[in-house]
Design an enzyme around this catalytic site. Structure first.
Site, mmCIF file in Angstrom:
data_model
loop_
_atom_site.group_PDB
_atom_site.id
_atom_site.type_symbol
_atom_site.label_atom_id
_atom_site.label_comp_id
_atom_site.label_asym_id
_atom_site.label_seq_id
_atom_site.Cartn_x
_atom_site.Cartn_y
_atom_site.Cartn_z
ATOM 1 N N GLU A 117 0.836 -1.196 0.000
ATOM 2 C CA GLU A 117 0.000 0.000 0.000
ATOM 3 C C GLU A 117 0.875 1.252 0.000
ATOM 4 O O GLU A 117 1.872 1.339 0.721
ATOM 5 C CB GLU A 117 -0.890 -0.020 1.255
ATOM 6 N N LYS A 137 -9.325 2.541 -2.497
ATOM 7 C CA LYS A 137 -9.661 1.936 -1.208
ATOM 8 C C LYS A 137 -11.024 2.416 -0.725
ATOM 9 O O LYS A 137 -11.277 3.623 -0.628
ATOM 10 C CB LYS A 137 -8.572 2.280 -0.189
ATOM 11 N N CYS A 168 -5.575 -3.342 2.047
ATOM 12 C CA CYS A 168 -5.427 -3.426 3.497
ATOM 13 C C CYS A 168 -6.741 -3.633 4.253
ATOM 14 O O CYS A 168 -7.303 -4.722 4.240
ATOM 15 C CB CYS A 168 -4.685 -2.183 3.999
#
Length: 262
Positions: A41, A110, A144
């Site tokens: 990330e 995200k 994540c």
């Protein structure tokens, strides 16, 4: 498809140096027969860089994207990397998949932002399932914290994702996510999951490493330690098909019972 996991925090704050790290890793991955290299990330810029998130953010087709495409094509290996994506005045925490010929295949933003830091600097994406075809596999992208929501991963399973790629910045004391949650996600959704982390201290965070390629049987095909390293594991379509036949979770679902969840 052999998959290389680049567990590294690179050089936070320096896109130029991080591109060099990615280039070197791509060379090693290609030499080992990998068809896909996954970086963590926010790899291009660093994660805990405060206001530099906005200063260093670039469009999905910006100069850094062109540089990654050139690295992928020169080494003949597909690459997934995390970066801050600028769209006008908005910045997303994004991950992009680049084909081994340099073609940009997919860009994911995200959807679940973790903690005060991310919520201050980023806007959440609103497209939960982003996929592309690569090497005969359907690749899905996530970042994540997203993988910690079972609904998110199940949506990928229902959409046919074979390999879920998850660049991450997993920090202490949440290492159990890498050790336990990710293999369970792979098993309960009958897919491979490549979870690729940062390492070491960065700002207020201590990243725990433990990158893993988990298989549909819940086992680790590759597992990194706590330092910087490149680990490799194989995604086997035949094993995936056999595992799905033996563990028919998706066939045995009863969606009519789950309406209250949404």
């Amino acid at each position: 498809m052999r998959t290389a996991l680049l567990q590294s925090s690179g050089r936070p704050g320096s896109v130029v140096e991080n591109l060099k790290v990615l280039d070197e890793a791509a060379g090693r991955a290609a030499a080992a027969g990998a068809g896909l290299l996954v970086a963590p990330e926010m790899f291009l810029t660093g994660y805990a860089i405060g206001a530099d998130v906005h200063r260093l953010a670039e469009p999905a087709d910006g100069d850094s994207a062109d540089a990654v495409a050139e690295i992928a094509a020169r080494h003949g290996v597909a690459i997934v990397y995390g970066y801050p994506e600028r769209v006008g005045e908005t910045v997303f925490n994004s991950a992009q998949l680049v084909h081994s010929d340099g073609t940009r295949l997919a860009d994911y933003r995200k959807t679940h932002l973790f903690g005060r830091f991310e919520q201050e600097w980023f806007t959440p994406g609103d497209e939960p399932v982003v996929q592309a075809e690569l090497g005969g596999l359907r690749i899905g992208l996530m970042i994540c914290y997203d993988v910690e929501f079972p609904e998110n991963v199940r949506a990928h399973a229902l959409a046919g994702t074979d390999l879920l790629v998850v660049p991450t910045a997993q920090m202490h004391p949440f290492q159990f996510v890498a050790e336990s949650v990710v293999p369970v996600r792979a098993f309960e959704n009958q897919m491979y999951v490549a979870y690729v982390n940062r390492v070491g201290a960065e700002g207020e965070f201590e990243f725990v490493g433990l990158s893993t390629l988990a298989g549909p049987d819940g086992g680790a095909r590759a597992r990194a330690g706590r330092g910087e390293e490149l680990v490799l594991g194989d995604v086997d379509p035949a094993f995936l098909a056999a595992s799905r036949e033996e563990n028919p979770y998706l066939k045995d679902r009863r969606p009519g019972l789950y309406g209250s969840l949404i």
